[in-house]
Design a protein around this motif. Sequence first.
Motif, PDB file in Angstrom:
ATOM      1  N   VAL A 261      -3.679 -50.823 -22.908  1.00 24.54           N
ATOM      2  CA  VAL A 261      -2.642 -49.779 -22.863  1.00 24.54           C
ATOM      3  C   VAL A 261      -1.867 -49.972 -21.560  1.00 24.54           C
ATOM      4  CG1 VAL A 261      -2.276 -47.262 -22.840  1.00 24.54           C
ATOM      5  CG2 VAL A 261      -4.243 -48.214 -24.059  1.00 24.54           C
ATOM      6  N   ASP A 262      -0.567 -49.750 -21.579  1.00 20.70           N
ATOM      7  CA  ASP A 262       0.249 -49.846 -20.350  1.00 20.70           C
ATOM      8  C   ASP A 262       0.190 -51.220 -19.683  1.00 20.70           C
ATOM      9  OD1 ASP A 262       1.200 -47.265 -20.488  1.00 20.70           O
ATOM     10  OD2 ASP A 262      -0.290 -46.424 -19.114  1.00 20.70           O
ATOM     11  N   SER A 263       0.109 -52.258 -20.481  1.00 21.63           N
ATOM     12  CA  SER A 263       0.021 -53.608 -19.909  1.00 21.63           C
ATOM     13  C   SER A 263       1.339 -54.027 -19.251  1.00 21.63           C
ATOM     14  CB  SER A 263      -0.329 -54.615 -21.006  1.00 21.63           C
ATOM     15  OG  SER A 263       0.669 -54.557 -22.015  1.00 21.63           O
ATOM     16  N   TYR A 264       2.438 -53.396 -19.656  1.00 17.65           N
ATOM     17  CA  TYR A 264       3.766 -53.775 -19.149  1.00 17.65           C
ATOM     18  C   TYR A 264       4.123 -53.040 -17.864  1.00 17.65           C
ATOM     19  CZ  TYR A 264       4.444 -49.482 -21.715  1.00 17.65           C
ATOM     20  OH  TYR A 264       4.282 -48.198 -22.162  1.00 17.65           O
ATOM     21  N   VAL A 265       3.222 -52.195 -17.381  1.00 12.71           N
ATOM     22  CA  VAL A 265       3.468 -51.411 -16.170  1.00 12.71           C
ATOM     23  C   VAL A 265       3.021 -52.213 -14.946  1.00 12.71           C
ATOM     24  CG1 VAL A 265       2.690 -49.333 -14.938  1.00 12.71           C
ATOM     25  CG2 VAL A 265       3.222 -49.208 -17.370  1.00 12.71           C
ATOM     26  N   THR A 266       3.788 -52.159 -13.873  1.00 11.25           N
ATOM     27  CA  THR A 266       3.378 -52.849 -12.642  1.00 11.25           C
ATOM     28  C   THR A 266       2.849 -51.831 -11.639  1.00 11.25           C
ATOM     29  OG1 THR A 266       5.117 -54.453 -13.009  1.00 11.25           O
ATOM     30  CG2 THR A 266       4.138 -54.415 -10.813  1.00 11.25           C
ATOM     31  N   PRO A 267       1.577 -51.949 -11.247  1.00 12.44           N
ATOM     32  CA  PRO A 267       1.049 -50.987 -10.274  1.00 12.44           C
ATOM     33  C   PRO A 267       1.611 -51.251  -8.877  1.00 12.44           C
ATOM     34  CG  PRO A 267      -0.618 -52.636 -10.784  1.00 12.44           C
ATOM     35  CD  PRO A 267       0.564 -52.942 -11.661  1.00 12.44           C
ATOM     36  N   GLU A 268       1.900 -50.195  -8.159  1.00 13.50           N
ATOM     37  CA  GLU A 268       2.425 -50.309  -6.792  1.00 13.50           C
ATOM     38  C   GLU A 268       1.581 -49.429  -5.863  1.00 13.50           C
ATOM     39  OE1 GLU A 268       4.899 -52.180  -5.844  1.00 13.50           O
ATOM     40  OE2 GLU A 268       5.997 -52.628  -7.705  1.00 13.50           O
ATOM     41  N   PRO A 269       1.388 -49.845  -4.612  1.00 17.64           N
ATOM     42  CA  PRO A 269       0.689 -48.987  -3.647  1.00 17.64           C
ATOM     43  C   PRO A 269       1.485 -47.707  -3.394  1.00 17.64           C
ATOM     44  CG  PRO A 269       0.942 -51.229  -2.794  1.00 17.64           C
ATOM     45  CD  PRO A 269       1.801 -51.134  -4.015  1.00 17.64           C
ATOM     46  N   TRP A 270       0.774 -46.593  -3.265  1.00 21.98           N
ATOM     47  CA  TRP A 270       1.437 -45.314  -2.978  1.00 21.98           C
ATOM     48  C   TRP A 270       0.532 -44.430  -2.131  1.00 21.98           C
ATOM     49  CZ3 TRP A 270       0.097 -40.486  -5.669  1.00 21.98           C
ATOM     50  CH2 TRP A 270      -1.004 -40.634  -6.529  1.00 21.98           C
ATOM     51  N   PRO A 271       1.131 -43.470  -1.401  1.00 20.68           N
ATOM     52  CA  PRO A 271       0.326 -42.613  -0.520  1.00 20.68           C
ATOM     53  C   PRO A 271      -0.397 -41.518  -1.282  1.00 20.68           C
ATOM     54  CG  PRO A 271       2.655 -42.061  -0.317  1.00 20.68           C
ATOM     55  CD  PRO A 271       2.577 -43.175  -1.313  1.00 20.68           C
ATOM     56  N   MET A 272      -1.565 -41.839  -1.818  1.00 20.61           N
ATOM     57  CA  MET A 272      -2.321 -40.859  -2.615  1.00 20.61           C
ATOM     58  C   MET A 272      -2.849 -39.724  -1.759  1.00 20.61           C
ATOM     59  SD  MET A 272      -4.754 -42.686  -5.358  1.00 20.61           S
ATOM     60  CE  MET A 272      -5.909 -41.343  -5.407  1.00 20.61           C
ATOM     61  N   PRO A 273      -2.787 -38.488  -2.277  1.00 22.68           N
ATOM     62  CA  PRO A 273      -3.316 -37.366  -1.488  1.00 22.68           C
ATOM     63  C   PRO A 273      -4.781 -37.597  -1.126  1.00 22.68           C
ATOM     64  CG  PRO A 273      -2.377 -36.607  -3.590  1.00 22.68           C
ATOM     65  CD  PRO A 273      -2.296 -38.086  -3.599  1.00 22.68           C
TER      66      PRO A 273
ATOM     67  N   TYR B  54      -6.002 -39.704   1.069  1.00 27.28           N
ATOM     68  CA  TYR B  54      -6.290 -41.017   1.647  1.00 27.28           C
ATOM     69  C   TYR B  54      -5.411 -41.247   2.875  1.00 27.28           C
ATOM     70  CZ  TYR B  54      -8.906 -42.128  -2.557  1.00 27.28           C
ATOM     71  OH  TYR B  54      -9.817 -42.116  -3.573  1.00 27.28           O
ATOM     72  N   ASP B  55      -5.922 -42.036   3.828  1.00 24.57           N
ATOM     73  CA  ASP B  55      -5.173 -42.245   5.066  1.00 24.57           C
ATOM     74  C   ASP B  55      -4.360 -43.539   5.039  1.00 24.57           C
ATOM     75  OD1 ASP B  55      -7.268 -43.970   5.186  1.00 24.57           O
ATOM     76  OD2 ASP B  55      -8.079 -43.250   7.088  1.00 24.57           O
ATOM     77  N   SER B  56      -4.254 -44.171   3.854  1.00 23.39           N
ATOM     78  CA  SER B  56      -3.390 -45.349   3.735  1.00 23.39           C
ATOM     79  C   SER B  56      -2.858 -45.358   2.304  1.00 23.39           C
ATOM     80  CB  SER B  56      -4.196 -46.621   3.981  1.00 23.39           C
ATOM     81  OG  SER B  56      -5.123 -46.805   2.932  1.00 23.39           O
ATOM     82  N   ASN B  57      -1.909 -46.241   2.034  1.00 16.88           N
ATOM     83  CA  ASN B  57      -1.467 -46.391   0.649  1.00 16.88           C
ATOM     84  C   ASN B  57      -2.614 -46.955  -0.192  1.00 16.88           C
ATOM     85  OD1 ASN B  57       1.037 -45.460   1.267  1.00 16.88           O
ATOM     86  ND2 ASN B  57       2.081 -47.437   1.089  1.00 16.88           N
ATOM     87  N   VAL B  58      -2.623 -46.586  -1.456  1.00  9.66           N
ATOM     88  CA  VAL B  58      -3.667 -47.070  -2.363  1.00  9.66           C
ATOM     89  C   VAL B  58      -2.995 -47.644  -3.600  1.00  9.66           C
ATOM     90  CG1 VAL B  58      -5.663 -46.403  -3.777  1.00  9.66           C
ATOM     91  CG2 VAL B  58      -5.304 -45.308  -1.575  1.00  9.66           C
ATOM     92  N   ILE B  59      -3.528 -48.752  -4.100  1.00 13.28           N
ATOM     93  CA  ILE B  59      -3.027 -49.309  -5.361  1.00 13.28           C
ATOM     94  C   ILE B  59      -4.116 -49.155  -6.414  1.00 13.28           C
ATOM     95  CG2 ILE B  59      -3.706 -51.696  -4.737  1.00 13.28           C
ATOM     96  CD1 ILE B  59      -1.182 -52.607  -6.352  1.00 13.28           C
ATOM     97  N   MET B  60      -3.717 -48.759  -7.615  1.00 13.33           N
ATOM     98  CA  MET B  60      -4.694 -48.542  -8.684  1.00 13.33           C
ATOM     99  C   MET B  60      -4.223 -49.219  -9.953  1.00 13.33           C
ATOM    100  SD  MET B  60      -5.893 -44.648  -8.439  1.00 13.33           S
ATOM    101  CE  MET B  60      -7.341 -44.428  -7.452  1.00 13.33           C
ATOM    102  N   ALA B  61      -5.136 -49.845 -10.642  1.00 15.90           N
ATOM    103  CA  ALA B  61      -4.798 -50.481 -11.908  1.00 15.90           C
ATOM    104  C   ALA B  61      -5.715 -49.951 -12.992  1.00 15.90           C
ATOM    105  CB  ALA B  61      -4.962 -51.987 -11.799  1.00 15.90           C
ATOM    106  N   ALA B  62      -5.133 -49.447 -14.055  1.00 16.49           N
ATOM    107  CA  ALA B  62      -5.928 -49.004 -15.190  1.00 16.49           C
ATOM    108  C   ALA B  62      -4.991 -48.741 -16.352  1.00 16.49           C
ATOM    109  CB  ALA B  62      -6.691 -47.736 -14.855  1.00 16.49           C
ATOM    110  N   GLY B  63      -5.200 -49.431 -17.427  1.00 20.99           N
ATOM    111  CA  GLY B  63      -4.471 -49.127 -18.648  1.00 20.99           C
ATOM    112  C   GLY B  63      -5.503 -48.683 -19.653  1.00 20.99           C
ATOM    113  N   ASN B  64      -5.823 -47.390 -19.595  1.00 24.21           N
ATOM    114  CA  ASN B  64      -7.008 -46.893 -20.292  1.00 24.21           C
ATOM    115  C   ASN B  64      -6.702 -46.110 -21.556  1.00 24.21           C
ATOM    116  OD1 ASN B  64      -8.488 -47.921 -18.212  1.00 24.21           O
ATOM    117  ND2 ASN B  64      -8.954 -45.966 -17.265  1.00 24.21           N
TER     118      ASN B  64
END
Length: 426
Positions: free
Chosen positions: A351-363, A365-375
Amino acid sequence: MDKYTQYEKLNISREVFEFGENILSGLKERFERIDETAEFNQLKVIDAMHRAKVGEACLTGTTGYGYNDIGRDALEKVYAYCFNGEDALVRPQITCGTHALALALMSNLRPGDELLSAAGKPYDTLEEVIGIRPSNGSLAEYGITYAQADLTEDGEFDFETIKAKINDRTKLVTIQRSKGYQTRRTLSVKQIGEAIKFIKSVKPDLKVMVDNCYGEFVERIEPTDLGADMIVGSLIKNPGGGLAPIGGYIVGKKECVENAAHRLTSPGLGKEVGASLGILPQFYQGLFLAPTVTASALKGAIFAANIYEKLGFSCVPNATEDRHDIIQAITFGKAEGVEAFCKGIQAASPVDSYVTPEPWPMPGYDSNVIMAAGNFVSGSSIELSADGPIKPPYAVYFQGGITWPHAKYGILNTLQKLVEEKIVVL
Ligand SMILES: *Cc1c(COP(=O)(O)O)cnc(C)c1O
């Protein structure tokens, strides 16, 4: 037809494919042992279903109050039998792992009691449950104090410190089995069993709870087999088998489960209410599949460790050591490595294979985080998924894989991305 044909369609180069096949040829015996554990645990689940007399009528749910929900009650028996507890609470009303853990703690502790963590700092989200970080409704706000015994430098229980931290107010000891997102090693069930024995020798009436997240079905025994009063986990990890769309469980001593039930619903109501709605088939079938699903995830983790260690990256656990949970950490040493890895996982998702994950400032966390999951199930981490904070040492954490072929393809696709971006040379 040649197996590679299908990989070629998915843009895996011949070179990457063959690198993978080469690694796999050395893992046959290891994978056989994993299959044997899955076989053992599959029979454990089936035996529990037989003993609980699961029938077709158990698959239909209730609405409203949910009185006399025979499917829900039988499912809780299945969990109790399977994980060797006296009783179980397995509910869609338990929203996630953190909720299940909070519930187990809040219902089994009273004002004036002290909670001791015997395995160091607990999982991030529990800091707010306990009140290590001040939070609305924390245990601290109810006058429940907290003490912590850190693990030794080589990741073992520190028995002397544990003993020193137990006082007359200590009521419950918590042990986190999986390393979560820390760098320590995951504890084996055997190690946990030894700690429980020691803790009970210091103060026999202490309750011991184990945060069992990511550990279920990895070994042939669970902490309840070695004296834990409660094990607690999430159904969108191992025991949900990828099918449960929500939920958490608490298995253990009758009194502990009873306490949790009265906190989840209401004093006076306990386990008697809580409609299962239409969710029971996924809970039953998910548990039924969980041993082989966990085996697939384990194979994926081991395959990745062997690939990336061979390419010179540090892996925790390493390529050869025994596994006690399904999480794999790989240190790339630079942000581009973490990002390319996550892109590979995402692009391999159903699912969501065409999406490109990007790092973002997740609430939180003290740095940007990148997450990958097409669930299929949002946030499910028994499905192939990866994430990493964009900060030194630039490590990616990945886990899951409902089927071994998907885990394999996902990992090959991470390697493909790393090769294309010239971060590794085969
Ligand atoms: C996932 C996890 C939790 C929390 O579970 P959520 O479902 O994310 O709330 C707690 N402890 C450990 C070790 C975990 O892996």
